[in-house]
Design an enzyme around this catalytic site. Structure first.
Site, PDB file in Angstrom:
ATOM      1  N   ARG A  73      -6.479   3.129  -4.129  1.00  0.00           N
ATOM      2  CA  ARG A  73      -5.434   3.350  -3.125  1.00  0.00           C
ATOM      3  C   ARG A  73      -5.183   4.650  -2.753  1.00  0.00           C
ATOM      4  O   ARG A  73      -4.586   5.018  -2.051  1.00  0.00           O
ATOM      5  CB  ARG A  73      -4.169   2.764  -3.279  1.00  0.00           C
ATOM      6  CG  ARG A  73      -3.749   1.438  -2.986  1.00  0.00           C
ATOM      7  CD  ARG A  73      -2.424   0.817  -3.796  1.00  0.00           C
ATOM      8  NE  ARG A  73      -1.716   0.401  -2.824  1.00  0.00           N
ATOM      9  CZ  ARG A  73      -1.470  -1.025  -2.621  1.00  0.00           C
ATOM     10  NH1 ARG A  73      -2.199  -1.909  -3.429  1.00  0.00           N
ATOM     11  NH2 ARG A  73      -0.387  -1.409  -1.756  1.00  0.00           N
ATOM     12  N   LYS A  86      -5.642  -9.618   1.874  1.00  0.00           N
ATOM     13  CA  LYS A  86      -6.334  -9.413   0.730  1.00  0.00           C
ATOM     14  C   LYS A  86      -6.023 -10.518  -0.306  1.00  0.00           C
ATOM     15  O   LYS A  86      -7.000 -10.776  -0.995  1.00  0.00           O
ATOM     16  CB  LYS A  86      -5.945  -7.894   0.123  1.00  0.00           C
ATOM     17  CG  LYS A  86      -6.046  -6.823   1.084  1.00  0.00           C
ATOM     18  CD  LYS A  86      -5.747  -5.586   0.508  1.00  0.00           C
ATOM     19  CE  LYS A  86      -4.380  -5.296  -0.006  1.00  0.00           C
ATOM     20  NZ  LYS A  86      -3.083  -5.290   1.115  1.00  0.00           N
ATOM     21  N   ARG A 128       5.401   1.423   3.204  1.00  0.00           N
ATOM     22  CA  ARG A 128       4.266   0.868   2.548  1.00  0.00           C
ATOM     23  C   ARG A 128       3.199   1.185   3.895  1.00  0.00           C
ATOM     24  O   ARG A 128       1.928   1.623   3.247  1.00  0.00           O
ATOM     25  CB  ARG A 128       4.406  -0.675   2.434  1.00  0.00           C
ATOM     26  CG  ARG A 128       5.290  -0.848   1.255  1.00  0.00           C
ATOM     27  CD  ARG A 128       5.650  -2.459   1.219  1.00  0.00           C
ATOM     28  NE  ARG A 128       4.409  -3.387   1.115  1.00  0.00           N
ATOM     29  CZ  ARG A 128       4.552  -4.600   1.472  1.00  0.00           C
ATOM     30  NH1 ARG A 128       5.727  -5.103   1.801  1.00  0.00           N
ATOM     31  NH2 ARG A 128       3.497  -5.365   0.992  1.00  0.00           N
ATOM     32  N   ARG A 164       9.118 -11.564  -1.710  1.00  0.00           N
ATOM     33  CA  ARG A 164       8.914 -10.434  -2.597  1.00  0.00           C
ATOM     34  C   ARG A 164      10.016  -9.379  -2.152  1.00  0.00           C
ATOM     35  O   ARG A 164      10.337  -9.318  -0.915  1.00  0.00           O
ATOM     36  CB  ARG A 164       7.621  -9.722  -2.332  1.00  0.00           C
ATOM     37  CG  ARG A 164       6.563 -10.099  -3.218  1.00  0.00           C
ATOM     38  CD  ARG A 164       5.053  -9.804  -2.696  1.00  0.00           C
ATOM     39  NE  ARG A 164       5.023  -8.232  -2.490  1.00  0.00           N
ATOM     40  CZ  ARG A 164       3.604  -7.761  -2.407  1.00  0.00           C
ATOM     41  NH1 ARG A 164       2.789  -8.551  -2.088  1.00  0.00           N
ATOM     42  NH2 ARG A 164       3.779  -6.525  -1.840  1.00  0.00           N
ATOM     43  N   ARG A 189       6.210 -14.341   4.712  1.00  0.00           N
ATOM     44  CA  ARG A 189       5.455 -14.398   3.494  1.00  0.00           C
ATOM     45  C   ARG A 189       6.416 -15.189   2.210  1.00  0.00           C
ATOM     46  O   ARG A 189       7.363 -14.677   2.241  1.00  0.00           O
ATOM     47  CB  ARG A 189       4.639 -13.557   2.924  1.00  0.00           C
ATOM     48  CG  ARG A 189       4.201 -13.900   1.590  1.00  0.00           C
ATOM     49  CD  ARG A 189       3.075 -12.679   1.203  1.00  0.00           C
ATOM     50  NE  ARG A 189       3.504 -11.389   1.123  1.00  0.00           N
ATOM     51  CZ  ARG A 189       2.777 -10.097   0.862  1.00  0.00           C
ATOM     52  NH1 ARG A 189       1.505 -10.481   0.746  1.00  0.00           N
ATOM     53  NH2 ARG A 189       3.238  -9.117   0.925  1.00  0.00           N
TER      54      ARG A 189
HETATM   55  P1  AP5 Z   1      -1.667 -11.594   1.917  1.00  0.00           P
HETATM   56  O1  AP5 Z   1      -2.865 -12.077   1.827  1.00  0.00           O
HETATM   57  O2  AP5 Z   1      -0.467 -12.091   0.869  1.00  0.00           O
HETATM   58  O3  AP5 Z   1      -1.395  -9.947   2.282  1.00  0.00           O
HETATM   59  P2  AP5 Z   1      -1.949  -9.041   1.462  1.00  0.00           P
HETATM   60  O4  AP5 Z   1      -3.273  -8.189   2.105  1.00  0.00           O
HETATM   61  O5  AP5 Z   1      -2.493  -9.312  -0.163  1.00  0.00           O
HETATM   62  O6  AP5 Z   1      -1.031  -7.751   1.300  1.00  0.00           O
HETATM   63  P3  AP5 Z   1      -0.097  -7.198   0.472  1.00  0.00           P
HETATM   64  O7  AP5 Z   1       1.188  -7.159   1.232  1.00  0.00           O
HETATM   65  O8  AP5 Z   1       0.182  -8.171  -0.958  1.00  0.00           O
HETATM   66  O9  AP5 Z   1      -0.734  -6.020   0.032  1.00  0.00           O
HETATM   67  P4  AP5 Z   1       0.025  -4.514  -0.570  1.00  0.00           P
HETATM   68  O10 AP5 Z   1      -1.053  -3.668  -0.423  1.00  0.00           O
HETATM   69  O11 AP5 Z   1       1.292  -4.131   0.337  1.00  0.00           O
HETATM   70  O12 AP5 Z   1       0.883  -5.131  -1.599  1.00  0.00           O
HETATM   71  P5  AP5 Z   1       0.598  -4.949  -3.322  1.00  0.00           P
HETATM   72  O13 AP5 Z   1       0.887  -6.255  -3.906  1.00  0.00           O
HETATM   73  O14 AP5 Z   1      -0.926  -4.605  -3.342  1.00  0.00           O
HETATM   74  O15 AP5 Z   1      -1.029 -12.185   3.300  1.00  0.00           O
HETATM   75  C1  AP5 Z   1       0.248 -11.811   3.939  1.00  0.00           C
HETATM   76  C2  AP5 Z   1       0.968 -12.918   4.722  1.00  0.00           C
HETATM   77  O16 AP5 Z   1       0.209 -13.143   5.678  1.00  0.00           O
HETATM   78  C3  AP5 Z   1       0.988 -14.181   3.836  1.00  0.00           C
HETATM   79  O17 AP5 Z   1       1.988 -15.086   3.933  1.00  0.00           O
HETATM   80  C4  AP5 Z   1      -0.214 -14.842   4.262  1.00  0.00           C
HETATM   81  O18 AP5 Z   1      -0.193 -16.429   4.262  1.00  0.00           O
HETATM   82  C5  AP5 Z   1      -0.346 -14.561   5.588  1.00  0.00           C
HETATM   83  N1  AP5 Z   1      -1.836 -14.418   6.279  1.00  0.00           N
HETATM   84  C6  AP5 Z   1      -2.722 -14.118   5.237  1.00  0.00           C
HETATM   85  N2  AP5 Z   1      -3.991 -13.938   6.284  1.00  0.00           N
HETATM   86  C7  AP5 Z   1      -3.532 -14.240   7.521  1.00  0.00           C
HETATM   87  C8  AP5 Z   1      -4.326 -14.547   8.769  1.00  0.00           C
HETATM   88  N3  AP5 Z   1      -5.642 -14.380   8.977  1.00  0.00           N
HETATM   89  N4  AP5 Z   1      -3.539 -14.973   9.648  1.00  0.00           N
HETATM   90  C9  AP5 Z   1      -2.362 -15.262   9.773  1.00  0.00           C
HETATM   91  N5  AP5 Z   1      -1.741 -15.012   8.724  1.00  0.00           N
HETATM   92  C10 AP5 Z   1      -2.335 -14.661   7.451  1.00  0.00           C
HETATM   93  O19 AP5 Z   1       1.244  -3.693  -3.719  1.00  0.00           O
HETATM   94  C11 AP5 Z   1       2.694  -3.725  -4.128  1.00  0.00           C
HETATM   95  C12 AP5 Z   1       3.243  -2.354  -4.349  1.00  0.00           C
HETATM   96  O20 AP5 Z   1       2.649  -2.189  -5.866  1.00  0.00           O
HETATM   97  C13 AP5 Z   1       2.729  -1.130  -3.706  1.00  0.00           C
HETATM   98  O21 AP5 Z   1       3.540  -0.909  -2.659  1.00  0.00           O
HETATM   99  C14 AP5 Z   1       2.638  -0.165  -4.789  1.00  0.00           C
HETATM  100  O22 AP5 Z   1       4.059   0.282  -5.034  1.00  0.00           O
HETATM  101  C15 AP5 Z   1       2.343  -0.653  -5.891  1.00  0.00           C
HETATM  102  N6  AP5 Z   1       0.747  -0.713  -6.219  1.00  0.00           N
HETATM  103  C16 AP5 Z   1      -0.074  -1.695  -6.031  1.00  0.00           C
HETATM  104  N7  AP5 Z   1      -1.258  -1.256  -6.360  1.00  0.00           N
HETATM  105  C17 AP5 Z   1      -1.303   0.090  -6.431  1.00  0.00           C
HETATM  106  C18 AP5 Z   1      -2.089   1.250  -6.684  1.00  0.00           C
HETATM  107  N8  AP5 Z   1      -3.501   0.932  -6.766  1.00  0.00           N
HETATM  108  N9  AP5 Z   1      -1.590   2.543  -6.553  1.00  0.00           N
HETATM  109  C19 AP5 Z   1      -0.264   2.695  -6.668  1.00  0.00           C
HETATM  110  N10 AP5 Z   1       0.553   1.664  -6.566  1.00  0.00           N
HETATM  111  C20 AP5 Z   1       0.200   0.499  -6.356  1.00  0.00           C
HETATM  112 ZN    ZN Z   2      -1.632  -8.835  -1.819  1.00  0.00          ZN
END
Ligand code: AP5
Ligand code: ZN
Length: 213
Positions: A88, A13, A171, A160, A127
């Protein structure tokens, strides 16, 4: 365009959002990035969010709904936005519907970054991010020009706190129990497109562009 990107941790994402954002002049609203910034600067919001984030649980609906409601009022978001990591829970999705109705708009498209859990540990543990811009790299799949250094600013990259195998399990559990119902919620509204998120980054970008054109 008003878009939602849904998918498990590491599904891409945050990698695809900046590309789409530039192409359509949208604002990129990542609740995860906004919460991490609040934690880093120890704001009251950050202090409330930290414990849940560190253990890989979701923060409360009120907290994230408040952040998004405020962010959507910003001038740069008036042309449209990408919601990355929000909603979410079904309760967040319902709140979002209310917020948009109030503004006389709605969601145009929801992209579901579909991917098997088994490939996510390697993506998450490899990452590295540039905290101030949100840019992310991967030691194997998207390495920076110099290891540990941001390509554009030359500043150091960090990992992170929740990017380890153990917290990833929590997660993923949160995703399957609380976020998967949100996918059904949008499928019923016929705004959902599935993306094959296990493909290499450039192929995912093409699929995303096709889905939005
Ligand atoms: P990347 O694109 O960074 O992954 P992502 O989908 O953004 O995953 P996240 O880990 O950021 O999502 P998340 O939902 O767990 O965390 P968030 O920050 O939202 O890609 C990952 C890696 O893979 C990178 O190194 C990239 O280079 C590589 N990559 C990408 N695409 C690739 C491909 N096609 N092939 C190979 N490699 C690839 O949330 C964090 C925390 O915040 C949550 O746990 C929660 O506590 C809180 N939170 C956030 N939003 C909410 C909400 N709405 N409600 C409640 N709590 C929330
Ligand atoms: Zn993300």
């Amino acid at each position: 365009k008003r878009l939602i990107f849904i998918g498990p941790p590491g599904s891409g994402k945050g990698t695809q959002s900046p590309i789409v954002k530039d192409e359509y002049c949208l604002c990129h609203l990542s609740t995860g990035d906004m919460l991490r910034a609040a934690v880093a600067s120890k704001t009251p919001l950050g202090l409330k969010a930290k414990e849940a984030m560190d253990k890989g649980a979701l923060v409360t609906d009120e907290l994230v709904v408040g952040i998004i409601d405020e962010a959507m009022n910003k001038p740069k978001c008036q042309k449209g936005f990408i919601l990355d990591g929000f909603p979410r829970t079904v309760a967040q999705a319902e709140k979002l519907d209310e917020m948009l109705k109030k503004r006389g708009t709605g969601i145009d498209k929801v992209l579901n970054f579909a991917i098997d859990d088994s490939v996510l540990e390697e993506r998450i543990t490899g990452r590295w991010i540039h905290p101030s811009s949100g840019r992310s790299y991967h030691t194997k799949f998207a390495p920076p020009k110099t290891p540990g250094v941001d390509d554009i600013t030359g500043e150091p990259l960090i990992q992170r706190k929740d990017d380890n195998a153990e917290v990833l399990r929590s997660r993923l559990a949160a995703f399957h129990t609380q976020t998967e119902p949100v996918i059904d919620y949008y499928a019923k509204k016929a705004v959902l497109t599935n993306i094959h998120a296990e493909k290499p980054p450039k192929e995912v970008t093409s699929e995303v562009q096709k889905a939005l054109s």
